[in-house]
Enzyme design. Structure first.
Site, PDB file in Angstrom:
ATOM      1  N   LYS A 116      28.800  44.588  52.912  1.00  9.39           N
ATOM      2  CA  LYS A 116      28.255  45.810  52.285  1.00  9.39           C
ATOM      3  C   LYS A 116      29.428  46.762  52.056  1.00  9.39           C
ATOM      4  O   LYS A 116      30.148  47.097  53.010  1.00  9.39           O
ATOM      5  CB  LYS A 116      27.225  46.420  53.231  1.00  9.39           C
ATOM      6  CG  LYS A 116      26.509  47.637  52.700  1.00  9.39           C
ATOM      7  CD  LYS A 116      25.299  47.935  53.589  1.00  9.39           C
ATOM      8  CE  LYS A 116      24.640  49.259  53.229  1.00  9.39           C
ATOM      9  NZ  LYS A 116      23.518  49.559  54.129  1.00  9.39           N
ATOM     10  N   ASP A 128      30.177  53.138  42.641  1.00  6.56           N
ATOM     11  CA  ASP A 128      31.531  52.578  42.762  1.00  6.56           C
ATOM     12  C   ASP A 128      31.569  51.277  43.556  1.00  6.56           C
ATOM     13  O   ASP A 128      32.632  50.668  43.725  1.00  6.56           O
ATOM     14  CB  ASP A 128      32.479  53.612  43.405  1.00  6.56           C
ATOM     15  CG  ASP A 128      32.044  54.004  44.809  1.00  6.56           C
ATOM     16  OD1 ASP A 128      31.025  53.452  45.307  1.00  6.56           O
ATOM     17  OD2 ASP A 128      32.709  54.860  45.416  1.00  6.56           O
ATOM     18  N   ARG A 179      27.024  42.347  57.440  1.00  3.47           N
ATOM     19  CA  ARG A 179      25.646  42.418  57.919  1.00  3.47           C
ATOM     20  C   ARG A 179      25.072  41.015  58.070  1.00  3.47           C
ATOM     21  O   ARG A 179      25.315  40.150  57.236  1.00  3.47           O
ATOM     22  CB  ARG A 179      24.832  43.235  56.915  1.00  3.47           C
ATOM     23  CG  ARG A 179      23.385  43.355  57.251  1.00  3.47           C
ATOM     24  CD  ARG A 179      22.770  44.565  56.602  1.00  3.47           C
ATOM     25  NE  ARG A 179      22.546  44.401  55.169  1.00  3.47           N
ATOM     26  CZ  ARG A 179      21.961  45.342  54.420  1.00  3.47           C
ATOM     27  NH1 ARG A 179      21.589  46.483  54.948  1.00  3.47           N
ATOM     28  NH2 ARG A 179      21.779  45.135  53.145  1.00  3.47           N
ATOM     29  N   ASP A 255      12.343  48.497  48.275  1.00  4.98           N
ATOM     30  CA  ASP A 255      13.544  47.647  48.301  1.00  4.98           C
ATOM     31  C   ASP A 255      14.174  47.639  49.688  1.00  4.98           C
ATOM     32  O   ASP A 255      15.050  46.819  49.960  1.00  4.98           O
ATOM     33  CB  ASP A 255      14.565  48.112  47.262  1.00  4.98           C
ATOM     34  CG  ASP A 255      14.850  49.603  47.348  1.00  4.98           C
ATOM     35  OD1 ASP A 255      13.894  50.387  47.221  1.00  4.98           O
ATOM     36  OD2 ASP A 255      16.014  49.982  47.561  1.00  4.98           O
ATOM     37  N   ASP A 265      18.502  48.190  56.022  1.00  6.39           N
ATOM     38  CA  ASP A 265      19.059  49.313  55.262  1.00  6.39           C
ATOM     39  C   ASP A 265      19.047  50.626  56.036  1.00  6.39           C
ATOM     40  O   ASP A 265      18.218  51.504  55.808  1.00  6.39           O
ATOM     41  CB  ASP A 265      18.386  49.459  53.884  1.00  6.39           C
ATOM     42  CG  ASP A 265      19.047  48.529  52.875  1.00  6.39           C
ATOM     43  OD1 ASP A 265      20.006  47.820  53.254  1.00  6.39           O
ATOM     44  OD2 ASP A 265      18.628  48.505  51.711  1.00  6.39           O
TER      45      ASP A 265
HETATM   46  P1  AMP Z   1      20.068  52.197  49.301  1.00  5.59           P
HETATM   47  O1  AMP Z   1      19.759  53.660  49.183  1.00  5.59           O
HETATM   48  O2  AMP Z   1      21.260  51.905  50.183  1.00  5.59           O
HETATM   49  O3  AMP Z   1      18.888  51.385  49.685  1.00  5.59           O
HETATM   50  O4  AMP Z   1      20.529  51.708  47.866  1.00  5.59           O
HETATM   51  C1  AMP Z   1      19.727  51.826  46.722  1.00  5.59           C
HETATM   52  C2  AMP Z   1      20.378  51.098  45.576  1.00  5.59           C
HETATM   53  O5  AMP Z   1      21.609  51.755  45.194  1.00  5.59           O
HETATM   54  C3  AMP Z   1      20.766  49.663  45.856  1.00  5.59           C
HETATM   55  O6  AMP Z   1      20.554  48.933  44.667  1.00  5.59           O
HETATM   56  C4  AMP Z   1      22.231  49.751  46.182  1.00  5.59           C
HETATM   57  O7  AMP Z   1      22.910  48.554  45.945  1.00  5.59           O
HETATM   58  C5  AMP Z   1      22.683  50.856  45.243  1.00  5.59           C
HETATM   59  N1  AMP Z   1      23.883  51.557  45.712  1.00  5.59           N
HETATM   60  C6  AMP Z   1      23.999  52.393  46.757  1.00  5.59           C
HETATM   61  N2  AMP Z   1      25.246  52.871  46.880  1.00  5.59           N
HETATM   62  C7  AMP Z   1      25.977  52.310  45.876  1.00  5.59           C
HETATM   63  C8  AMP Z   1      27.341  52.398  45.452  1.00  5.59           C
HETATM   64  N3  AMP Z   1      28.228  53.150  46.093  1.00  5.59           N
HETATM   65  N4  AMP Z   1      27.698  51.674  44.379  1.00  5.59           N
HETATM   66  C9  AMP Z   1      26.823  50.913  43.728  1.00  5.59           C
HETATM   67  N5  AMP Z   1      25.533  50.781  44.059  1.00  5.59           N
HETATM   68  C10 AMP Z   1      25.102  51.471  45.118  1.00  5.59           C
HETATM   69 MG    MG Z   2      18.598  49.588  50.064  1.00  9.91          MG
END
Ligand code: AMP
Ligand code: MG
Length: 487
Positions: A116, A128, A179, A255, A265
């Site tokens: 991750k 990014d 992870r 998700d 997550d």
């Molecule tokens: P999360 O809030 O961690 O569950 O992420 C929600 C979505 O945003 C998922 O599809 C992640 O892969 C994407 N995501 C979160 N942070 C980033 C990042 N820095 N760059 C690209 N995708 C991200």
């Molecule tokens: Mg997520």
């Protein structure tokens, strides 16, 4: 590092997920980082997975867990998924993660190994693809604490600082977390499958997931309905376990709900100090959608979204399918209530069941809220005379409750001592309290001093031991504590 050295690690990768239709993933290697430095390595987990720790230098581990050296048998992919985020449907996918493969552990179990923070993927949208060190250490601390509390969870194998900065509100050191999960198949993976408008592909995903996580369902008259019921059962158990320890996930988007029933997550999650059912820490959750007390109904809402995806498989007759799926989703509340009550009975030392137990428990919670009592310590102290020293004991109503409770446990055939011993096994003394997590992160990230971080992680491995410092509540009110998403 030589190829020989990497192979010494003991990776035994299989790749069942990539046999799914190509829509479900995109081939994507981790993107190299400048100067990887190993910060945390989970030795017991390495051993459990059959990964050899011998003869490898910290540099070698840094290269492996940053993705700078990819094992020969790895086949890195980013996984596609969708999801309801705060109620709104979006196409997502691993925007900053890649799955290296599935490690088959010495005991024959299959675990996803995922990086991750490993760089951009086709699903990154405007992100990014990277992660900051603080949040990755946070996920390590809290997921490993959950594991020690016996709560199903993804685990953390390593954290490597990348040597590159990431830009958030400020410039921060970047990191990659490795992870380990039973799988990364989410409710959102099924929602993604639905968007393909191809029942065959949906069926392939469902059959794959049943094989991997719920093989007993294959023997049932209606395997897909049995699958839905089994997922609901595991989620009811999981969320009740969260409630027992005062855990608030913080971002229960579909998700972020794993089909295997593991907590997944770790973003803005946190443990509650003072008991209040409406506690919410996440800075972006202004409506309290994912507040402590909303977790059971939100889990049910998410499961309804999951059930919708399975409708074409449950029955060819849509009305019948809806009826069967709704019945199952509606049974969530009852299942949750049952597992919640079971665990709460253990927390207050009850072996047998009486109809009035639920009132006894709810009365205690109301008194804890009124007295702003610490959730963890009130239960812990109840098993000894320590409760006599707590502020809540000065409350006459609590005093009356206490007498009623003592009477209830004393009349059990097992006796009072057995009750107290059971309570000590079910009420942790040590949880990852917010102020301690923050101290571990600030000393590690700002001062590159990892001593408190390591000691804290070690203490969290033994949550049922009353170890000073780590078991103390915060000095000041913790009401302003905030957590952040997507960092
Ligand atoms: P999360 O809030 O961690 O569950 O992420 C929600 C979505 O945003 C998922 O599809 C992640 O892969 C994407 N995501 C979160 N942070 C980033 C990042 N820095 N760059 C690209 N995708 C991200
Ligand atoms: Mg997520």
């Amino acid at each position: 590092m030589s190829r020989q050295q990497i192979e010494k690690v003991g990776w035994d990768f299989d790749h069942s997920y990539i046999k799914l239709p190509k829509d479900f993933f995109a081939q994507q290697s981790p993107i190299a980082v400048s100067n990887p430095k190993l910060i945390l390595l989970n030795e017991p987990l390495l051993k459990f997975l059959g990964l050899n720790k011998e003869n490898l230098s910290p540099e070698a581990w840094s290269n492996i867990f940053s993705g700078n050296e990819i094992p020969e048998k790895a086949y890195p992919v980013a996984q596609a998924y969708a999801g309801h985020q705060f109620g709104h449907f979006t196409l997502l996918g691993d925007g900053r993660a890649v799955l290296l493969g599935e490690q088959i552990s010495p005991n024959g179990e299959r675990f996803d190994i995922q990086f991750k923070g490993s760089g951009q993927t086709p699903y990154s949208r405007r992100g990014d693809g990277r992660a900051a060190l603080g949040p990755m250490l946070r996920e390590y601390i809290i997921s490993e604490a959950m594991h020690a509390l016996n709560i199903p969870t993804t685990r953390s194998l390593a954290v490597v600082a990348t040597g590159d900065s990431v830009i958030r509100d400020e410039e921060l050191p970047g990191a990659i977390l490795t992870r380990v999960a039973k799988s990364h198949i989410r409710v959102g993976t099924f929602q993604f499958a639905s968007t393909l408008n191809d029942v065959n592909k949906l069926k392939i995903l469902a059959d794959y997931t049943i094989d991997r996580h719920y093989p007993a369902c294959k023997e049932k008259a209606n395997p897909y309905l049995a699958f839905l019921k089994a997922v609901i059962e595991r989620q009811a158990l999981l969320v009740s376990q969260w409630m027992h320890v005062g855990f608030i996930h913080g971002v229960m988007n579909t998700d972020n709900m794993s089909i295997s029933g593991e907590t997944i997550d770790y973003g803005p999650c946190a443990f509650m100090d003072r008991y209040h059912p409406e506690t919410v820490f996440s800075s972006i959750d202004r409506q309290g959608r994912y507040a402590y007390c909303n977790q059971p109904p939100i889990a049910q809402w998410n499961l309804a979204r999951f059930a919708e995806t399975l409708l074409p498989l449950i029955d060819q007759d849509t009305d019948k399918s809806i009826q069967l799926a709704s019945q199952s989703v509606n049974s969530f509340s009852e299942q949750f209530q049952k597992t919640w009550l079971q665990g709460m009975r253990q927390k207050i030392g009850l072996f047998d069941e009486e109809a009035s137990d639920v009132n006894l428990i709810n009365e205690l919670l109301v008194l804890m809220q009124k007295n702003k009592a610490d959730y963890t310590l009130t239960f812990r102290h109840l098993s000894s005379d320590a409760i006599l020293e707590d502020t809540i004991f000065k409350d006459v109503s609590f005093n009356a409750w206490y007498k009623k409770w003592l009477h209830r446990i004393q009349k059990q055939t097992e006796g009072e001592e057995a009750s107290r011993l059971m309570m000590l096994k079910h009420n942790p003394a040590i949880i990852p309290r917010n102020y301690l997590v923050e101290k571990a992160l600030s000393t590690a990230v700002n001062d590159q001093d990892y001593r408190f971080l390591n000691d804290f992680i070690a203490a969290l491995q033994k949550p049922y031991e009353d170890l000073k410092v780590y078991n103390e509540p915060p000095l000041d009110e913790d009401t302003s504590y905030q957590t952040f998403c997507g960092t």
